[in-house]
Write an enzyme that holds these catalytic residues in place. Structure first.
Site, PDB file in Angstrom:
ATOM      1  N   PRO A  25     -27.627   0.977 -62.982  1.00  0.00           N
ATOM      2  CA  PRO A  25     -28.230  -0.189 -62.339  1.00  0.00           C
ATOM      3  C   PRO A  25     -27.681  -0.329 -60.926  1.00  0.00           C
ATOM      4  O   PRO A  25     -26.463  -0.341 -60.725  1.00  0.00           O
ATOM      5  CB  PRO A  25     -27.784  -1.359 -63.231  1.00  0.00           C
ATOM      6  CG  PRO A  25     -26.547  -0.865 -63.914  1.00  0.00           C
ATOM      7  CD  PRO A  25     -26.695   0.614 -64.057  1.00  0.00           C
ATOM      8  N   CYS A 108     -19.327  -5.264 -61.239  1.00  0.00           N
ATOM      9  CA  CYS A 108     -19.729  -5.477 -59.845  1.00  0.00           C
ATOM     10  C   CYS A 108     -18.657  -6.260 -59.094  1.00  0.00           C
ATOM     11  O   CYS A 108     -18.243  -7.331 -59.536  1.00  0.00           O
ATOM     12  CB  CYS A 108     -21.060  -6.219 -59.790  1.00  0.00           C
ATOM     13  SG  CYS A 108     -21.647  -6.503 -58.097  1.00  0.00           S
ATOM     14  N   LYS A 147     -20.911  -2.615 -69.337  1.00  0.00           N
ATOM     15  CA  LYS A 147     -20.549  -1.686 -68.266  1.00  0.00           C
ATOM     16  C   LYS A 147     -19.366  -2.297 -67.521  1.00  0.00           C
ATOM     17  O   LYS A 147     -19.451  -3.425 -67.027  1.00  0.00           O
ATOM     18  CB  LYS A 147     -21.715  -1.451 -67.304  1.00  0.00           C
ATOM     19  CG  LYS A 147     -21.411  -0.417 -66.218  1.00  0.00           C
ATOM     20  CD  LYS A 147     -22.641  -0.117 -65.373  1.00  0.00           C
ATOM     21  CE  LYS A 147     -22.369   1.029 -64.389  1.00  0.00           C
ATOM     22  NZ  LYS A 147     -21.447   0.641 -63.316  1.00  0.00           N
ATOM     23  N   GLY A 221     -18.928   8.544 -59.107  1.00  0.00           N
ATOM     24  CA  GLY A 221     -18.647   9.767 -58.378  1.00  0.00           C
ATOM     25  C   GLY A 221     -19.286  11.027 -58.920  1.00  0.00           C
ATOM     26  O   GLY A 221     -18.973  12.122 -58.447  1.00  0.00           O
ATOM     27  N   GLY A 242     -25.435   7.330 -60.502  1.00  0.00           N
ATOM     28  CA  GLY A 242     -26.001   6.305 -59.643  1.00  0.00           C
ATOM     29  C   GLY A 242     -26.608   6.865 -58.372  1.00  0.00           C
ATOM     30  O   GLY A 242     -27.761   7.286 -58.351  1.00  0.00           O
ATOM     31  N   ARG A 243     -25.817   6.910 -57.302  1.00  0.00           N
ATOM     32  CA  ARG A 243     -26.371   7.239 -55.985  1.00  0.00           C
ATOM     33  C   ARG A 243     -27.043   8.609 -55.929  1.00  0.00           C
ATOM     34  O   ARG A 243     -28.076   8.768 -55.272  1.00  0.00           O
ATOM     35  CB  ARG A 243     -25.263   7.143 -54.935  1.00  0.00           C
ATOM     36  CG  ARG A 243     -24.879   5.708 -54.593  1.00  0.00           C
ATOM     37  CD  ARG A 243     -23.626   5.646 -53.760  1.00  0.00           C
ATOM     38  NE  ARG A 243     -22.451   5.973 -54.563  1.00  0.00           N
ATOM     39  CZ  ARG A 243     -21.240   6.178 -54.066  1.00  0.00           C
ATOM     40  NH1 ARG A 243     -21.049   6.122 -52.758  1.00  0.00           N
ATOM     41  NH2 ARG A 243     -20.214   6.447 -54.865  1.00  0.00           N
TER      42      ARG A 243
END
Length: 340
Positions: A25, A108, A147, A221, A242-243
């Site tokens: 997310p 977050c 998470k 990572g 993620g990214r």
């Protein structure tokens, strides 16, 4: 066992299988347009919404935040909050909307999230997290997951993380995704918190050994499918990317069904773009803007000939008044193999 219990057990098994590989997310990124694109690339991977706050749903009535496309399944709703009753109500709303999983954000580090006493700051209150997930599970017929980070600020992760996992396990949680970095709540920006705190993958693997009955995924990572496969081979139940899944989605998702899930299916970026065109047309007819969709498509051809021209054409033309599918078709000319 009743039919409803059988259906619930089947749903848990399916979503756990999907979570062998998931797309994290990510605020402002993993909206429903992004998820539709990713689903065209992998039919198996688990997709997550952006974080939706429980107060926005329960007190603000922002039910539009629950909108998604049926094609996105399996898809999980991530919630942010710290009030057990409010989170339970939001989880129930998510389950009624048809989400396959409800996930609580305990990772977050943004100032806005901290001011609401949720996100990574909850790592300081494992008892409260346990209360939250217990209430959510009591009101929610789909699996409730967490998470989290490995710790925050001056906490010692090797002491904190086992106690945290023990608390949420006792509350009924059996599936956790661990971002293998601390979060520094003061002194680092959210962006810096994604890069600067050192990764501790061995700690996540140690938690899987200690909590063998829990389904544990690693996040943080991981930049390639090759790296993901190493973590799976070493015994983790899942990997969340993620990214890299956003910026270079073809590298991560196009081979995922075959390599991670053993499903004989692959497609290619050009076919994905063509499959997006009917979706884009429906979005425009409904009053949407082309750029709302194409901003998620910029990285489709990363590393391939013509990728820069593809990105430039979309970036320069998708936001113009009246921009439509022809902009995408024209951009595709830069990356399609030319006939001999």
């Amino acid at each position: 066992m009743s039919n409803s219990e059988n259906q619930l057990k089947t749903g848990f098994c399916e979503i756990r299988h999907a979570s062998r590989l998931s797309v994290a997310p990510m605020m402002d990124w993993t909206d429903r347009h992004c998820r539709y694109l990713h689903r065209l690339m992998s039919k198996q991977a688990l997709l997550y919404t952006e974080m939706v706050t429980a107060p926005a749903l329960v007190r603000g009535g922002a039910v539009h935040l629950l909108a998604y496309n049926p094609e996105e399944h399996p898809v999980a709703l991530q919630l942010g909050g710290s009030d057990p009753k409010e989170l339970a109500a939001a989880a129930r709303m998510g389950a009624e909307a048809g989400y396959d999983e409800i996930n609580l954000n305990v990772g977050c580090p943004s100032d806005r999230v901290q001011s609401g006493t949720f996100g990574a700051v909850l790592m300081k209150s494992p008892g409260l997290v346990a209360d939250c997930v217990a209430e959510m599970a009591a009101e929610c017929p789909v699996e409730v997951t967490v998470k989290c980070r490995i710790g925050v600020d001056d906490q010692e992760p090797r002491d904190l993380l086992p106690a945290f996992l023990e608390a949420v396990r006792a509350a009924g949680v059996r599936r956790v995704t661990i971002h293998a970095r601390k979060a520094w709540l003061r002194g680092l920006s959210p962006k810096e918190n994604r890069d600067i705190p050192p990764l501790d993958y061995p700690l996540v693997h140690a938690m899987k050994a200690e909590f063998a009955d829990m389904h544990i995924s690693v996040n943080g990572g991981i930049m390639s499918l090759d790296e993901a496969m190493v973590h799976l081979a070493q015994g983790l139940d899942g990997v969340m990317i993620g990214r890299a899944a956003y910026h270079t989605p073809a590298d991560v998702l196009l081979q995922a069904d075959r390599r991670v899930f053993g499903v004989d299916r692959e497609t290619d970026p050009v076919a994905v773009v063509r499959d997006m065109l009917p979706y884009i047309e429906r979005h425009l007819v409904a009053g949407g803007k082309l750029g709302q969709v194409t901003r998620h498509m910029l990285g489709l051809f990363a590393g391939q000939p013509g990728a820069r021209a593809w990105r430039r054409h979309l970036s320069e033309n998708a936001t113009r008044p009246g921009a439509g599918p022809d902009v995408v078709r024209a951009a595709l000319e830069f990356v399609q193999p030319k006939a001999a």
